[in-house]
Design a protein around this motif. Structure first.
Motif, short mmCIF file in Angstrom:
data_model
loop_
_atom_site.label_atom_id
_atom_site.label_comp_id
_atom_site.label_asym_id
_atom_site.label_seq_id
_atom_site.Cartn_x
_atom_site.Cartn_y
_atom_site.Cartn_z
N ILE A 179 3.32 -1.34 4.14
CA ILE A 179 2.66 -0.04 4.03
C ILE A 179 3.71 1.06 3.96
O ILE A 179 4.63 1.12 4.79
N PHE A 180 3.57 1.91 2.96
CA PHE A 180 4.43 3.09 2.80
C PHE A 180 3.54 4.31 2.87
O PHE A 180 2.65 4.49 2.03
N GLN A 181 3.76 5.16 3.88
CA GLN A 181 2.89 6.31 4.10
C GLN A 181 3.64 7.62 3.89
O GLN A 181 4.87 7.67 3.95
N SER A 182 2.88 8.65 3.69
CA SER A 182 3.44 10.00 3.71
C SER A 182 3.84 10.34 5.14
O SER A 182 3.38 9.73 6.10
N GLY A 218 6.82 1.89 7.54
CA GLY A 218 6.62 3.05 6.68
C GLY A 218 5.45 3.91 7.07
O GLY A 218 5.11 4.86 6.38
N CYS A 219 4.78 3.58 8.17
CA CYS A 219 3.63 4.38 8.63
C CYS A 219 3.70 4.49 10.14
O CYS A 219 4.44 3.77 10.80
N GLY A 220 2.91 5.36 10.69
CA GLY A 220 2.85 5.51 12.14
C GLY A 220 1.52 5.01 12.66
O GLY A 220 0.47 5.38 12.13
N LEU A 221 1.53 4.16 13.69
CA LEU A 221 0.29 3.68 14.29
C LEU A 221 -0.29 4.77 15.20
O LEU A 221 0.45 5.45 15.90
N ASP A 222 -1.60 4.89 15.18
CA ASP A 222 -2.23 5.94 15.99
C ASP A 222 -2.64 5.44 17.37
O ASP A 222 -3.50 6.01 18.02
N GLN A 223 -2.03 4.34 17.81
CA GLN A 223 -2.36 3.77 19.11
C GLN A 223 -1.10 3.17 19.71
O GLN A 223 -0.10 2.98 19.03
N GLU A 224 -1.16 2.88 21.00
CA GLU A 224 -0.01 2.29 21.67
C GLU A 224 0.18 0.84 21.21
O GLU A 224 -0.78 0.14 20.90
N LEU A 225 1.41 0.41 21.19
CA LEU A 225 1.71 -0.95 20.76
C LEU A 225 1.04 -1.98 21.64
O LEU A 225 0.69 -3.08 21.19
N ALA A 226 0.84 -1.65 22.91
CA ALA A 226 0.24 -2.61 23.84
C ALA A 226 -1.14 -3.05 23.40
O ALA A 226 -1.62 -4.12 23.79
N SER A 274 6.08 0.70 13.78
CA SER A 274 6.37 2.12 13.88
C SER A 274 5.25 2.76 14.67
O SER A 274 4.10 2.31 14.64
N THR A 275 5.57 3.83 15.41
CA THR A 275 4.54 4.54 16.16
C THR A 275 4.57 6.02 15.81
O THR A 275 5.59 6.55 15.37
N GLY A 276 3.43 6.69 15.99
CA GLY A 276 3.33 8.10 15.72
C GLY A 276 4.05 8.94 16.77
O GLY A 276 4.42 8.45 17.84
N TYR A 277 4.21 10.22 16.49
CA TYR A 277 4.94 11.11 17.39
C TYR A 277 4.15 11.43 18.65
O TYR A 277 4.71 11.91 19.64
N ASP A 278 2.85 11.18 18.64
CA ASP A 278 2.03 11.54 19.80
C ASP A 278 2.06 10.49 20.90
O ASP A 278 1.51 10.70 21.97
N ILE A 279 2.67 9.33 20.63
CA ILE A 279 2.76 8.28 21.65
C ILE A 279 3.88 8.64 22.61
O ILE A 279 5.04 8.77 22.23
N HIS A 280 3.56 8.81 23.90
CA HIS A 280 4.55 9.28 24.87
C HIS A 280 5.27 8.15 25.60
O HIS A 280 6.42 8.28 25.99
N SER A 281 4.61 7.05 25.85
CA SER A 281 5.23 5.88 26.45
C SER A 281 4.56 4.65 25.86
O SER A 281 3.40 4.71 25.45
N LEU A 315 0.85 -1.19 0.00
CA LEU A 315 0.00 0.00 0.00
C LEU A 315 0.88 1.24 0.00
O LEU A 315 1.76 1.39 0.86
N HIS A 316 0.65 2.14 -0.96
CA HIS A 316 1.45 3.36 -1.09
C HIS A 316 0.57 4.58 -0.83
O HIS A 316 -0.41 4.82 -1.55
N ASN A 317 0.92 5.34 0.19
CA ASN A 317 0.30 6.64 0.45
C ASN A 317 -1.20 6.56 0.65
O ASN A 317 -1.96 7.40 0.15
N THR A 318 -1.66 5.57 1.38
CA THR A 318 -3.06 5.53 1.78
C THR A 318 -3.18 6.24 3.12
O THR A 318 -2.36 6.07 4.01
N THR A 319 -4.22 7.01 3.28
CA THR A 319 -4.41 7.77 4.52
C THR A 319 -5.38 7.10 5.47
O THR A 319 -5.59 7.57 6.58
N ALA A 320 -6.02 6.02 5.03
CA ALA A 320 -6.93 5.28 5.89
C ALA A 320 -6.71 3.79 5.66
O ALA A 320 -6.30 3.37 4.58
#
Length: 937
Positions: free
Chosen positions: A554-557, A581-589, A606-613, A535-540
């Protein structure tokens, strides 16, 4: 055809495994497996026979039959893998559990295994019938007996031999370099010389060789220009050489059917003649070693030979390897615009941007530029056509009739690959256009997909996979990337030229090998045929209804995050899941469902930048077949769960870069006895440092030592040194420490200790310590090539010891300070025998060129040293006269590194200026001079 062969190649060893006594099967099932194995061996042999014929020359019957064989093999492999997972059952429960619950669990496991044996028996019978029907169809339609098409095809390389000189663009510089390579050395040598032009298909090797040939042939007594086919016939090749040497006239015809006689005729003809012979397009070493090289004798007449090849290894074997480069931007423009509208000035301005994009995709390959410009030559007024052509390059343009010549040229290289390399090459169509593909994760994926053949001897899967990567590079099917190995400068990444990407995308689509979805144009994917999805550049996250899906990438922007939970949990046959290649919008747990993907071999997260721990789900320990866990893009994970230590087949464990928070290794690491790569993880206890010694398969170890308590530092270091002495297969080692501060001073720790067994395979070592460890010496590190050592205090004997390492090629020696009692250190005349690059930083008073007498560092090319003003003032250790760069015979560049400030006292500034002038003078009079001098203040 080759994909079917590879599918069968993966299945047959698994069927053999299933026949072992440890797998209890129903009555009759083993006989069915034995029949199936025998039948599949026969089918595989038939497919190999069919696969010898280029795909374009086969009819639909052959293609359909091979496709069905491949699909049957995939289905059978899924059945076998699923059975092996089920009969192993879940993790054993602790015997401390209540007895009644324990007994109930045992009963459930027994019933599950009974049902699994029953189901696999029925599934194997079904596959057996499919195999029978497939074999009957082969005999019914005589599939493998059908001859390929007999239509006459014209060799697409032929045009290069008849290109008018006025049409040739951009080869003048290359032509000069090849001619210079063929020129006399100035010593009056009479021996023959060879230049082997190597490069990518369509790069212009034949055109260049022909241009050189035409310019020089008048200087020779006899000449010949002969092309070699992909599968050369020795007699025809030798007859062609004779025909050319006799100026395309008659040649002796007696007994021309004997290869030895033909070789003798050529040797007799050349014996007293100065000859120029071009052997165009050699594919392998054997024709040169067994035929051509024997015929083109050494006659001490200053004869010359030019060869061309797509294989770098072949060029280096023959000798005089010249790597042809792509055209520069200026030459590309001249060729492109010249064929469309005469010149760039005559091209309409609105085509400027799209033209740049097209030429960028052509990558300086003349054939790609010529082919693409030919498509546009009669459509110069329609910008929509230009944009369509531009957008389609790198997306499977290979089926466009206008690209036939380009396709045929590339197919020659593709068909020359062995079947396993064809599969590995087609797999690269997963990656987007212009993507920088890291070598190591690519190899890990090849292994997980089952593309790497079973190891033979001491080589591991990963080592064999690396040989595949290098072979594709040598054959010019992939191009070196930007990332380079610090030691050898060899590629650590690659990219696929857009024209090759066109080809492999089109072939992958034809074989239903890779399915690529770009953008958000298709959210719901439903197909029983899709086994590998990119999957290339899918946003959903799309709805995935693909019951046979094996691989998902998955390869994301940038900064796009997604939630895979809803659909991934249903894809039980996944072997490769790459979400780096993408960031998950939830914690790995929250990804506990990963534990149900029992077939998973490769997992990249991979995780998104908003994941703090964050923390990995404990269910990851259920992935018994997992070979690679890649956490390089996970940003906030602090520690691995203890369940990871149950992954007995894990070969590669990669953490994130140390400039971010490290990932702590858990206790129980000694259970991971299959580990070969442990990269960028944190050791926090003596126990874990000791357990590393049990991982005897490790080839790459990169850890940082961060004990929980200050008092644990020494014990942790000692345990780690002891463990290192047991890792006899280690090739690359990096050990870091977190700085400790006592009274605002940095405290380092030693990695000293006894090591009785030599680390004979260690080639790369990077460490930060207080003193140079005593185990860094020739007898224990006989093969060390790269050393980056950062010490707190440098001692005089350090340089002497390092100078005795027999294979050391690249040394970076850093020091915070120099031992106060040290004086100038002088090494022996045989010091650093293999060193090519040396950097001596900070401890400038200890290491200056004056310490290396004649004979030391005979191969040194690049030299860096640092200076401090205090070392050069009156009464200091050195003066500018101590520089003796002339003692280093291979030197080509010098870098002077240090601090310079206007607040220095006048005598210091004068001394530094004197030093700089002395360096300039030494560089100017050096035998290799003028040297390249750089000052970094």
């Amino acid at each position: 055809m080759d994909l079917a062969t590879e599918a069968l190649g993966n299945l047959l060893p698994k069927l053999a495994q299933l026949l072992k006594d440890e797998y209890i099967l129903q009555t009759g099932t083993k006989k069915d497996i034995e029949f199936l194995s025998s039948e599949l061996e026969t089918i595989r042999a038939a497919i190999r026979k069919v696969g010898e014929v280029p795909r374009e020359e086969l009819d639909d019957l052959n293609r359909i039959w091979a496709r069905d064989a491949r699909e049957m093999s995939y289905d059978m492999e899924d059945i076998v893998d699923a059975f092996m997972v089920r009969v192993q059952g879940p993790d054993p429960h602790s015997k401390s559990s209540a007895g009644q619950i324990f007994n109930l669990n045992c009963m459930i496991q027994k019933f599950t295994k009974f049902m699994a044996r029953r189901e696999v028996g029925q599934a194997i019978r079904d596959i057996k019938e499919r195999a029978r029907e497939l074999a009957e169809r082969r005999h019914r339609y005589k599939v493998d007996d059908i001859a390929p098409s007999k239509k006459t095809t014209v060799d697409p390389r032929l045009k290069a031999l008849y290109t008018e000189a006025t049409e040739i663009v951009g080869i003048e510089e290359a032509k000069k370099e090849v001619i210079a390579g063929l020129a006399d050395e100035g010593d009056g040598g009479q021996q023959k010389k060879i230049v082997s032009i190597a490069g990518f298909g369509g790069l212009g090797k034949t055109t260049l060789a022909k241009a050189v040939y035409n310019e020089l042939k008048g200087q020779f007594d006899c000449t010949a220009f002969v092309s070699v086919s992909r599968n050369p016939e020795a007699k025809k090749l030798l007859k062609d050489i004779l025909y050319e040497l006799h100026n395309k006239g008659e040649h002796p015809s007696a007994n021309l059917d004997e290869i030895k006689h033909l070789i003798d005729l050529i040797r007799d003809f050349l014996r007293n003649k100065r000859y120029l012979i071009v052997i165009d397009d050699i594919w392998e070493k054997a024709p040169w070693d067994e035929v051509i090289g024997l015929a083109l004798m050494e006659n001490n007449m200053r004869s010359r030979i030019i060869t061309t090849t797509r294989n770098i290894g072949v060029a280096e074997h023959i000798g005089g390897c010249y790597r042809l480069k792509p055209l520069c931007d200026e030459s590309s423009e001249r060729l492109f615009y010249g064929r469309i509208c005469g010149s760039k000035d005559k091209c309409p301005r609105q085509f400027s941007e799209v033209s740049k994009s097209i030429m960028k995709k052509c990558g300086g390959v003349p054939l790609a530029i010529i082919t693409t410009s030919s498509l546009l030559a009669n459509k110069s007024e329609d910008i929509r056509v230009w944009n369509d052509v531009c957008n389609s390059i790198g997306s499977g343009l290979g089926r466009n009739p206008g690209m036939d010549d380009m396709r045929k040229i590339l197919l020659l290289s593709y068909y020359d690959l062995p079947s396993h390399l064809k599969t590995c090459l087609l797999y690269l169509s997963i990656f987007p256009e212009d993507y920088e593909i890291e070598k190591d994760p690519l190899i890990w994926r090849w292994v997980a997909e089952g593309f790497v053949q079973q190891p033979d001897g001491d080589q591991s899967f990963l080592e064999i996979g690396e040989s595949y990567f290098n072979e594709l590079l040598n054959r010019s099917m992939i191009q070196p990337g930007r990332k380079k190995d610090k030691l050898e400068g060899t590629p650590r990444s690659c990219h696929v030229h857009d024209t090759v990407l066109d080809l492999i995308i089109s072939l992958s689509v034809e074989e239903c090998f890779i399915t690529t979805v770009s953008d958000d144009r298709k959210h719901s994917l439903e197909s029983i045929q899709i086994r590998r999805l990119s999957l290339h550049n899918t946003t959903a996250w799309p709805t995935l209804k693909m019951p046979k899906l094996r691989s998902l990438t998955i390869f994301q922007s940038t900064n796009v995050v997604i939630n895979p939970t809803p659909s991934l949990s249903r894809n039980f046959l996944l072997r490769v899941l790459d979400l780096k290649g993408c960031g998950l919008d939830q914690e790995l747990a929250s990804l506990g469902f990963l534990g149900s993907l029992s077939h998973l071999r490769y997992l990249g997260l991979s995780t998104g930048y908003d994941i703090h721990s964050d923390q990995l789900p404990v269910e990851i320990g259920k992935l018994r077949f997992l070979q690679t866990l890649d956490l390089y893009e996970v940003r906030r994970l602090e520690e691995l769960p203890s369940s990871v230590t149950g992954l007995g087949q894990l070969m590669c464990l990669r953490g994130r870069p140390w400039d971010k928070l490290g990932i702590i290794l858990p206790d129980g690491l000694k259970n991971l006895t299959s580990l070969e790569v442990l990269d960028r993880l944190v050791v926090k206890s003596e126990c874990i440092a000791e357990e590393l010694g049990h991982l005897t398969q490790l080839r790459v170890l990169k850890v940082i030592i961060v004990p929980f308590k200050d008092d644990d530092w020494m014990a942790c270091n000692n345990a780690l040194v002891e463990s290192l002495g047991k890792l006899t297969k280690i090739e690359s080692l990096e050990i870091g420490h977190v700085d400790r501060y006592v009274d605002n001073e940095v405290i380092r720790y030693n990695m000293d200790g006894s090591m009785e067994v030599p680390l004979s395979n260690l080639r790369w070592l990077c460490m930060r310590v207080e003193f140079l460890p005593t185990w860094i010496k020739p007898i224990l590190l006989p093969g060390l090539c790269y050393l980056h050592i950062d010490v707190g205090i440098a001692r005089g004997e350090d340089i002497q010891v390092l100078g005795t390492l027999p294979c050391l090629r690249h040394l970076i020696f850093e020091a915070d300070d120099v031992s106060a009692h040290e004086s100038c250190v002088v090494v022996g005349p045989d010091a650093f025998p293999c060193a090519v690059k040396c950097d001596f930083l900070h401890a400038s008073g200890l290491v200056l060129p004056s310490m290396f007498p004649r004979g030391a560092m005979p191969r040194l090319q690049h030299f860096m040293f640092s200076v401090e003003p205090e070392q050069f003032v009156s009464g200091g250790k050195f003066t500018a006269d101590d520089l003796c760069l002339g003692h280093l015979p291979s030197l080509s560049s010098v870098t002077v590194f240090g601090a310079y400030s206007t607040y220095f006292e006048e005598d210091k500034i004068v001394m530094l200026a004197s030093l700089i002038q002395k360096v300039k003078h030494e560089a100017a009079i050096h035998p290799n001079g003028p040297l390249d001098i750089d000052y970094d203040y």
